[in-house]
Design a protein around this motif. Structure first.
Motif, PDB file in Angstrom:
ATOM      1  N   VAL A  62      26.157  38.053  49.116  1.00  0.00           N
ATOM      2  CA  VAL A  62      26.408  39.690  49.369  1.00  0.00           C
ATOM      3  C   VAL A  62      26.008  40.529  48.470  1.00  0.00           C
ATOM      4  N   SER A  63      25.505  41.748  48.705  1.00  0.00           N
ATOM      5  CA  SER A  63      25.275  42.651  47.904  1.00  0.00           C
ATOM      6  C   SER A  63      25.722  43.952  48.496  1.00  0.00           C
ATOM      7  N   VAL A  64      26.448  44.516  47.470  1.00  0.00           N
ATOM      8  CA  VAL A  64      27.027  45.908  47.969  1.00  0.00           C
ATOM      9  C   VAL A  64      26.386  46.857  47.063  1.00  0.00           C
ATOM     10  N   VAL A  65      25.587  47.871  47.571  1.00  0.00           N
ATOM     11  CA  VAL A  65      24.777  48.674  46.863  1.00  0.00           C
ATOM     12  C   VAL A  65      25.669  50.208  46.783  1.00  0.00           C
ATOM     13  N   GLY A  66      26.101  50.667  45.934  1.00  0.00           N
ATOM     14  CA  GLY A  66      27.100  51.759  45.648  1.00  0.00           C
ATOM     15  C   GLY A  66      28.475  51.454  45.345  1.00  0.00           C
ATOM     16  N   ALA A  67      28.910  51.808  44.127  1.00  0.00           N
ATOM     17  CA  ALA A  67      30.154  51.356  43.520  1.00  0.00           C
ATOM     18  C   ALA A  67      31.195  52.524  43.875  1.00  0.00           C
ATOM     19  N   GLY A  68      31.349  53.183  44.999  1.00  0.00           N
ATOM     20  CA  GLY A  68      32.486  54.074  45.361  1.00  0.00           C
ATOM     21  C   GLY A  68      33.487  53.380  45.757  1.00  0.00           C
ATOM     22  N   VAL A  69      34.704  54.187  46.350  1.00  0.00           N
ATOM     23  CA  VAL A  69      35.828  53.330  46.737  1.00  0.00           C
ATOM     24  C   VAL A  69      35.260  52.626  47.880  1.00  0.00           C
ATOM     25  N   ILE A  70      34.700  52.941  48.940  1.00  0.00           N
ATOM     26  CA  ILE A  70      34.410  52.143  50.091  1.00  0.00           C
ATOM     27  C   ILE A  70      33.527  50.643  49.612  1.00  0.00           C
ATOM     28  N   GLY A  71      32.602  51.070  48.597  1.00  0.00           N
ATOM     29  CA  GLY A  71      31.681  49.890  48.175  1.00  0.00           C
ATOM     30  C   GLY A  71      32.489  48.742  47.504  1.00  0.00           C
ATOM     31  N   ALA A  72      33.494  49.297  46.590  1.00  0.00           N
ATOM     32  CA  ALA A  72      34.253  48.606  45.714  1.00  0.00           C
ATOM     33  C   ALA A  72      35.211  47.812  46.566  1.00  0.00           C
ATOM     34  N   LEU A  73      35.757  48.336  47.837  1.00  0.00           N
ATOM     35  CA  LEU A  73      36.715  47.699  48.525  1.00  0.00           C
ATOM     36  C   LEU A  73      35.866  46.617  49.581  1.00  0.00           C
ATOM     37  N   ILE A  74      34.884  46.916  49.873  1.00  0.00           N
ATOM     38  CA  ILE A  74      34.190  46.052  50.576  1.00  0.00           C
ATOM     39  C   ILE A  74      33.593  44.778  49.441  1.00  0.00           C
ATOM     40  N   ALA A  75      33.208  45.139  48.640  1.00  0.00           N
ATOM     41  CA  ALA A  75      32.740  43.992  47.409  1.00  0.00           C
ATOM     42  C   ALA A  75      34.014  43.077  47.377  1.00  0.00           C
ATOM     43  N   GLY A  76      35.104  43.681  47.022  1.00  0.00           N
ATOM     44  CA  GLY A  76      36.384  43.072  46.751  1.00  0.00           C
ATOM     45  C   GLY A  76      36.707  42.210  47.842  1.00  0.00           C
ATOM     46  N   LEU A  77      36.940  42.813  48.813  1.00  0.00           N
ATOM     47  CA  LEU A  77      37.240  41.671  50.192  1.00  0.00           C
ATOM     48  C   LEU A  77      36.363  40.512  50.361  1.00  0.00           C
ATOM     49  N   ALA A  78      35.145  41.074  50.205  1.00  0.00           N
ATOM     50  CA  ALA A  78      34.099  39.761  50.426  1.00  0.00           C
ATOM     51  C   ALA A  78      34.198  38.541  49.371  1.00  0.00           C
ATOM     52  N   ALA A  79      34.521  39.097  47.902  1.00  0.00           N
ATOM     53  CA  ALA A  79      34.684  38.200  47.235  1.00  0.00           C
ATOM     54  C   ALA A  79      35.968  37.140  47.463  1.00  0.00           C
ATOM     55  N   GLY A  80      36.873  37.580  48.411  1.00  0.00           N
ATOM     56  CA  GLY A  80      37.826  36.581  48.647  1.00  0.00           C
ATOM     57  C   GLY A  80      37.261  35.615  49.842  1.00  0.00           C
ATOM     58  N   ILE A  81      36.311  35.570  50.198  1.00  0.00           N
ATOM     59  CA  ILE A  81      35.817  34.822  51.184  1.00  0.00           C
ATOM     60  C   ILE A  81      35.190  33.465  50.637  1.00  0.00           C
ATOM     61  N   PRO A  82      35.700  32.073  50.691  1.00  0.00           N
ATOM     62  CA  PRO A  82      35.189  31.070  49.928  1.00  0.00           C
ATOM     63  C   PRO A  82      33.663  30.896  49.806  1.00  0.00           C
ATOM     64  N   GLY A  83      33.281  30.804  48.795  1.00  0.00           N
ATOM     65  CA  GLY A  83      31.737  30.263  48.254  1.00  0.00           C
ATOM     66  C   GLY A  83      30.814  31.792  48.416  1.00  0.00           C
ATOM     67  N   THR A  84      31.396  32.666  48.534  1.00  0.00           N
ATOM     68  CA  THR A  84      30.280  34.169  48.660  1.00  0.00           C
ATOM     69  C   THR A  84      29.972  34.313  47.086  1.00  0.00           C
ATOM     70  N   GLN A  85      29.012  34.770  47.012  1.00  0.00           N
ATOM     71  CA  GLN A  85      28.447  35.335  45.735  1.00  0.00           C
ATOM     72  C   GLN A  85      28.184  36.685  45.743  1.00  0.00           C
ATOM     73  N   VAL A  86      28.915  37.582  45.286  1.00  0.00           N
ATOM     74  CA  VAL A  86      28.910  39.055  45.493  1.00  0.00           C
ATOM     75  C   VAL A  86      28.570  39.794  44.410  1.00  0.00           C
ATOM     76  N   GLU A  87      27.591  40.695  44.456  1.00  0.00           N
ATOM     77  CA  GLU A  87      27.056  41.777  43.345  1.00  0.00           C
ATOM     78  C   GLU A  87      27.601  42.849  43.884  1.00  0.00           C
ATOM     79  N   LEU A  88      27.907  43.828  43.150  1.00  0.00           N
ATOM     80  CA  LEU A  88      28.255  45.329  43.289  1.00  0.00           C
ATOM     81  C   LEU A  88      27.079  45.900  42.362  1.00  0.00           C
ATOM     82  N   ILE A  89      26.348  46.762  43.162  1.00  0.00           N
ATOM     83  CA  ILE A  89      25.238  47.321  42.496  1.00  0.00           C
ATOM     84  C   ILE A  89      25.359  49.000  42.509  1.00  0.00           C
ATOM     85  N   ASP A  90      25.280  49.434  41.311  1.00  0.00           N
ATOM     86  CA  ASP A  90      25.191  51.011  41.142  1.00  0.00           C
ATOM     87  C   ASP A  90      24.286  51.456  39.945  1.00  0.00           C
ATOM     88  N   ILE A  91      23.875  52.592  39.891  1.00  0.00           N
ATOM     89  CA  ILE A  91      23.057  52.986  38.804  1.00  0.00           C
ATOM     90  C   ILE A  91      23.712  53.452  37.707  1.00  0.00           C
TER      91      ILE A  91
END
Length: 326
Positions: free
Chosen positions: A150-179
């Motif tokens: 999983v990649s989340v582009v944009g590390a604002g509040v919504i993007g960060a929350l989505i990344a944090g939740l996705a990271a709790g799913i077993p086996g996921t590989q999550v990248e939070l992407i921002d400039i």
């Protein structure tokens, strides 16, 4: 009740706002009088309302649940309020609650309009509940599963929350992407990897875009693997958006899909309603990782007009600005 008045923030688009004193209605049986402790400013929708960037076609559809007034005129807007019940049925007295209410010192609502905070969810963190509800809906819409990249582009509040939740799913590989490389610390706090667009991994199973920029959406499409889904979370208001749908978009057979919190995701709609989704979002805020989303300093309610001007500036990089009520 001795004090029959409250103070509330009214937005007067474009780029004006003020605090006004207004009378409180009589509390009816089954209603609650709530004294606000904290609220939070939405850096997306609320600043677009403040700046007058909401298209006329969306005036009605994007109304906040307890909005007063109508665009394009002055509106009492906002939907992230945590308070304590001062008056109401005995079993509610003294309880801390979340409500989709604007920035106001005290207010009267039906008891079924609030969610009582669980004992392990602090009031100061619970102001993220409306954003968390959006993130929950996004995960349902995206269909993120065990082992997904999983990649989340944009590390604002919504993007960060989505990344944090996705990271709790077993086996996921999550990248939070921002400039902004300063967002590395946020990613570390959430337990996910941070990448800049030029170093992000490709061939991803799910890509979520939340940067509210055309460049970010192009990045999201470029990272998606064959027949992957790109979930668009950004709302641009009246601003035009260009997106590159040439290149490999068609040969990769990508799905570009919107997600919006106004309706429960179709994948859950027959079994979940807005109330149960919000209650779930509140419960998920027992996770202390999400304290990393707040600005270092809370702002005082009396300073809200100047805070709105700061948050609406294109140069502002704030995450969640919490408002305290003394």
């Amino acid at each position: 009740m001795t004090d029959r008045f409250a103070r509330a923030l009214w937005l007067e688009p474009p780029y004006a706002c003020a605090l006004h004193r207004e009378p409180l209605p009589e509390r009816a049986a089954g209603q609650l009088l709530v004294r606000s402790r904290y609220s939070a400013v939405s850096g997306g929708t609320e600043t677009l309302v403040f700046s007058g960037a909401v298209p006329e076609s969306e005036y009605a559809r994007m109304r906040a649940p307890f909005q007063a007034g109508s665009l394009p005129g002055p509106v009492k807007h906002g939907y992230a309020n945590v308070g304590v019940v001062e008056d109401g049925p005995e079993d509610w007295l003294g309880r801390e609650v979340f409500c989709l209410y604007p920035h106001q010192t005290r207010y009267v609502v039906d008891a079924d309009a609030v969610v009582a905070l669980p004992a392990d969810v602090p009031a100061a963190r619970a102001v993220l509940a409306a954003n968390m509800e959006t993130a929950v809906n996004a995960l349902w819409d995206a269909g993120i599963g065990v082992g997904d990249r999983v990649s989340v582009v944009g590390a604002g509040v919504i993007g960060a929350l989505i990344a944090g939740l996705a990271a709790g799913i077993p086996g996921t590989q999550v990248e939070l992407i921002d400039i902004d490389p300063a967002k590395t610390a946020l990613a570390q706090a959430l337990g996910v990897a941070f990448q800049r667009p030029d170093t992000a991994s490709i061939d991803r199973d799910v890509v979520v875009h939340a940067s509210a920029s055309s460049a970010g959406l192009d990045t999201a499409i470029a990272l998606a693997g064959f027949e992957a889904t790109v979930l668009e979370m950004s709302w641009y208001g009246a601003a035009p958006v260009t997106v590159g749908l040439g290149g490999a978009f068609h040969s990769q057979r990508l799905t570009l899909r919107s997600s919006q919190v106004g309706a429960v995701s179709p994948s859950r709609r027959t079994r979940r309603d807005h109330g149960s989704r919000l209650a779930l979002a509140v419960s998920l805020l027992a996770d202390a990782r999400f304290d990393a989303l707040f600005e270092a300093e809370d702002a005082a309610f009396d300073d809200l007009p100047s805070v709105m001007h700061r948050l609406a500036s294109p140069s502002d990089n704030s995450l969640c600005q919490r408002i305290r009520y003394d």
